[in-house]
Write a protein that holds these residues in place. Structure first.
Motif, PDB file in Angstrom:
ATOM      1  N   SER A 132     -47.332  12.148  15.027  1.00 39.15           N
ATOM      2  CA  SER A 132     -47.848  11.106  14.130  1.00 39.15           C
ATOM      3  C   SER A 132     -48.883  11.681  13.162  1.00 39.15           C
ATOM      4  CB  SER A 132     -48.453   9.955  14.936  1.00 39.15           C
ATOM      5  OG  SER A 132     -49.501  10.405  15.764  1.00 39.15           O
ATOM      6  N   VAL A 133     -49.682  12.641  13.612  1.00 41.61           N
ATOM      7  CA  VAL A 133     -50.668  13.284  12.743  1.00 41.61           C
ATOM      8  C   VAL A 133     -49.955  14.156  11.718  1.00 41.61           C
ATOM      9  CG1 VAL A 133     -52.618  14.893  12.651  1.00 41.61           C
ATOM     10  CG2 VAL A 133     -52.463  13.214  14.505  1.00 41.61           C
ATOM     11  N   LEU A 134     -48.940  14.867  12.144  1.00 38.22           N
ATOM     12  CA  LEU A 134     -48.179  15.717  11.237  1.00 38.22           C
ATOM     13  C   LEU A 134     -47.516  14.882  10.137  1.00 38.22           C
ATOM     14  CD1 LEU A 134     -47.574  18.743  10.996  1.00 38.22           C
ATOM     15  CD2 LEU A 134     -45.451  18.312  12.220  1.00 38.22           C
ATOM     16  N   VAL A 135     -46.992  13.729  10.498  1.00 42.00           N
ATOM     17  CA  VAL A 135     -46.364  12.836   9.510  1.00 42.00           C
ATOM     18  C   VAL A 135     -47.394  12.403   8.463  1.00 42.00           C
ATOM     19  CG1 VAL A 135     -45.328  10.546   9.216  1.00 42.00           C
ATOM     20  CG2 VAL A 135     -44.527  12.041  11.048  1.00 42.00           C
ATOM     21  N   GLU A 136     -48.588  12.028   8.919  1.00 45.87           N
ATOM     22  CA  GLU A 136     -49.625  11.599   7.977  1.00 45.87           C
ATOM     23  C   GLU A 136     -50.117  12.751   7.111  1.00 45.87           C
ATOM     24  OE1 GLU A 136     -50.282   8.524   7.159  1.00 45.87           O
ATOM     25  OE2 GLU A 136     -48.876   7.900   8.721  1.00 45.87           O
ATOM     26  N   LEU A 137     -50.222  13.941   7.686  1.00 47.31           N
ATOM     27  CA  LEU A 137     -50.627  15.104   6.888  1.00 47.31           C
ATOM     28  C   LEU A 137     -49.587  15.419   5.820  1.00 47.31           C
ATOM     29  CD1 LEU A 137     -52.130  17.443   9.627  1.00 47.31           C
ATOM     30  CD2 LEU A 137     -53.364  16.398   7.706  1.00 47.31           C
ATOM     31  N   LYS A 138     -48.322  15.267   6.150  1.00 49.08           N
ATOM     32  CA  LYS A 138     -47.254  15.502   5.163  1.00 49.08           C
ATOM     33  C   LYS A 138     -47.411  14.543   3.982  1.00 49.08           C
ATOM     34  CE  LYS A 138     -42.284  15.154   4.467  1.00 49.08           C
ATOM     35  NZ  LYS A 138     -42.369  14.297   3.294  1.00 49.08           N
ATOM     36  N   LYS A 139     -47.664  13.283   4.284  1.00 50.81           N
ATOM     37  CA  LYS A 139     -47.857  12.291   3.218  1.00 50.81           C
ATOM     38  C   LYS A 139     -49.113  12.611   2.408  1.00 50.81           C
ATOM     39  CE  LYS A 139     -45.905   8.548   5.969  1.00 50.81           C
ATOM     40  NZ  LYS A 139     -46.276   7.292   6.692  1.00 50.81           N
ATOM     41  N   PHE A 140     -50.180  12.971   3.098  1.00 55.63           N
ATOM     42  CA  PHE A 140     -51.463  13.242   2.456  1.00 55.63           C
ATOM     43  C   PHE A 140     -51.373  14.440   1.511  1.00 55.63           C
ATOM     44  CE2 PHE A 140     -55.747  15.334   2.903  1.00 55.63           C
ATOM     45  CZ  PHE A 140     -56.412  14.489   2.042  1.00 55.63           C
ATOM     46  N   TYR A 141     -50.792  15.531   1.977  1.00 48.47           N
ATOM     47  CA  TYR A 141     -50.687  16.739   1.168  1.00 48.47           C
ATOM     48  C   TYR A 141     -49.505  16.692   0.196  1.00 48.47           C
ATOM     49  CZ  TYR A 141     -54.165  19.044   4.143  1.00 48.47           C
ATOM     50  OH  TYR A 141     -55.315  19.382   4.809  1.00 48.47           O
ATOM     51  N   ARG A 142     -48.622  15.710   0.398  1.00 52.83           N
ATOM     52  CA  ARG A 142     -47.417  15.583  -0.448  1.00 52.83           C
ATOM     53  C   ARG A 142     -46.635  16.890  -0.470  1.00 52.83           C
ATOM     54  NH1 ARG A 142     -49.319  11.709  -5.407  1.00 52.83           N
ATOM     55  NH2 ARG A 142     -50.372  10.220  -4.071  1.00 52.83           N
ATOM     56  N   CYS A 143     -46.365  17.372   0.725  1.00 48.90           N
ATOM     57  CA  CYS A 143     -45.655  18.644   0.866  1.00 48.90           C
ATOM     58  C   CYS A 143     -44.467  18.430   1.799  1.00 48.90           C
ATOM     59  CB  CYS A 143     -46.591  19.714   1.442  1.00 48.90           C
ATOM     60  SG  CYS A 143     -47.108  19.402   3.143  1.00 48.90           S
ATOM     61  N   PRO A 144     -43.522  19.360   1.774  1.00 49.95           N
ATOM     62  CA  PRO A 144     -42.411  19.271   2.735  1.00 49.95           C
ATOM     63  C   PRO A 144     -42.885  19.706   4.116  1.00 49.95           C
ATOM     64  CG  PRO A 144     -42.187  21.243   1.410  1.00 49.95           C
ATOM     65  CD  PRO A 144     -43.373  20.487   0.859  1.00 49.95           C
ATOM     66  N   TYR A 145     -42.162  19.296   5.138  1.00 50.04           N
ATOM     67  CA  TYR A 145     -42.500  19.724   6.495  1.00 50.04           C
ATOM     68  C   TYR A 145     -42.464  21.243   6.616  1.00 50.04           C
ATOM     69  CZ  TYR A 145     -42.436  14.962   8.262  1.00 50.04           C
ATOM     70  OH  TYR A 145     -42.727  13.647   8.494  1.00 50.04           O
ATOM     71  N   ASP A 146     -41.640  21.885   5.827  1.00 52.18           N
ATOM     72  CA  ASP A 146     -41.549  23.354   5.866  1.00 52.18           C
ATOM     73  C   ASP A 146     -42.905  24.021   5.669  1.00 52.18           C
ATOM     74  OD1 ASP A 146     -38.850  23.092   6.222  1.00 52.18           O
ATOM     75  OD2 ASP A 146     -38.296  23.744   4.213  1.00 52.18           O
ATOM     76  N   ALA A 147     -43.796  23.387   4.909  1.00 51.45           N
ATOM     77  CA  ALA A 147     -45.113  23.975   4.656  1.00 51.45           C
ATOM     78  C   ALA A 147     -45.911  24.148   5.953  1.00 51.45           C
ATOM     79  CB  ALA A 147     -45.895  23.112   3.676  1.00 51.45           C
ATOM     80  N   PHE A 148     -45.674  23.288   6.929  1.00 48.68           N
ATOM     81  CA  PHE A 148     -46.392  23.393   8.199  1.00 48.68           C
ATOM     82  C   PHE A 148     -45.818  24.495   9.094  1.00 48.68           C
ATOM     83  CE2 PHE A 148     -46.808  18.929   6.914  1.00 48.68           C
ATOM     84  CZ  PHE A 148     -48.189  18.851   6.819  1.00 48.68           C
ATOM     85  N   PHE A 149     -44.544  24.817   8.878  1.00 47.48           N
ATOM     86  CA  PHE A 149     -43.844  25.761   9.738  1.00 47.48           C
ATOM     87  C   PHE A 149     -43.609  27.118   9.085  1.00 47.48           C
ATOM     88  CE2 PHE A 149     -42.674  21.479  11.045  1.00 47.48           C
ATOM     89  CZ  PHE A 149     -43.060  21.513  12.361  1.00 47.48           C
ATOM     90  N   GLU A 150     -44.187  27.312   7.922  1.00 49.40           N
ATOM     91  CA  GLU A 150     -44.001  28.571   7.190  1.00 49.40           C
ATOM     92  C   GLU A 150     -44.423  29.761   8.065  1.00 49.40           C
ATOM     93  OE1 GLU A 150     -46.070  30.210   3.257  1.00 49.40           O
ATOM     94  OE2 GLU A 150     -45.049  28.270   3.013  1.00 49.40           O
ATOM     95  N   GLY A 151     -43.560  30.744   8.128  1.00 51.21           N
ATOM     96  CA  GLY A 151     -43.855  31.951   8.883  1.00 51.21           C
ATOM     97  C   GLY A 151     -43.538  31.874  10.365  1.00 51.21           C
ATOM     98  N   LEU A 152     -43.092  30.730  10.841  1.00 46.69           N
ATOM     99  CA  LEU A 152     -42.750  30.600  12.251  1.00 46.69           C
ATOM    100  C   LEU A 152     -41.285  31.011  12.451  1.00 46.69           C
ATOM    101  CD1 LEU A 152     -44.345  27.132  13.115  1.00 46.69           C
ATOM    102  CD2 LEU A 152     -45.324  29.396  13.423  1.00 46.69           C
ATOM    103  N   ASP A 153     -41.025  31.725  13.475  1.00 52.99           N
ATOM    104  CA  ASP A 153     -39.644  32.156  13.767  1.00 52.99           C
ATOM    105  C   ASP A 153     -39.157  31.522  15.033  1.00 52.99           C
ATOM    106  OD1 ASP A 153     -40.498  35.392  12.577  1.00 52.99           O
ATOM    107  OD2 ASP A 153     -39.372  33.854  11.543  1.00 52.99           O
TER     108      ASP A 153
END
Length: 79
Positions: free
Chosen positions: A58-79
């Motif tokens: 739920s926090v991740l969803v709100e951060l996505k809306k707040f930053y107006r970014c794709p979910y990929d931005a949170f997972f960048e560099g993760l394998d």
């Protein structure tokens, strides 16, 4: 039971990068999350960025809306 994402230092690094790119302090991000209904204090958010605490979906969803970014931005560099 709320879903949680596995702890990962890279996720924290991505959270920090997004916050700093927006020119915000942890306090300001937390204030916005609280305004949006997420009961998050600065110490909790600090632990997210440090990779010491699981982040709620739920926090991740709100951060996505707040930053107006794709979910990929949170997972960048993760394998």
């Amino acid at each position: 039971m709320e879903q949680k994402i596995r702890r990962d230092r890279n996720m924290g690094d991505n959270l920090r990068r997004l916050r700093k790119a927006a020119g915000l302090s942890q306090e300001k991000v937390c204030a916005e999350l609280q305004r949006r209904g997420c009961d998050i204090g600065r110490t909790t958010y600090e632990k997210y960025e440090a990779g010491q605490l699981n982040i709620r979906i739920s926090v991740l969803v709100e951060l996505k809306k707040f930053y107006r970014c794709p979910y990929d931005a949170f997972f960048e560099g993760l394998d």
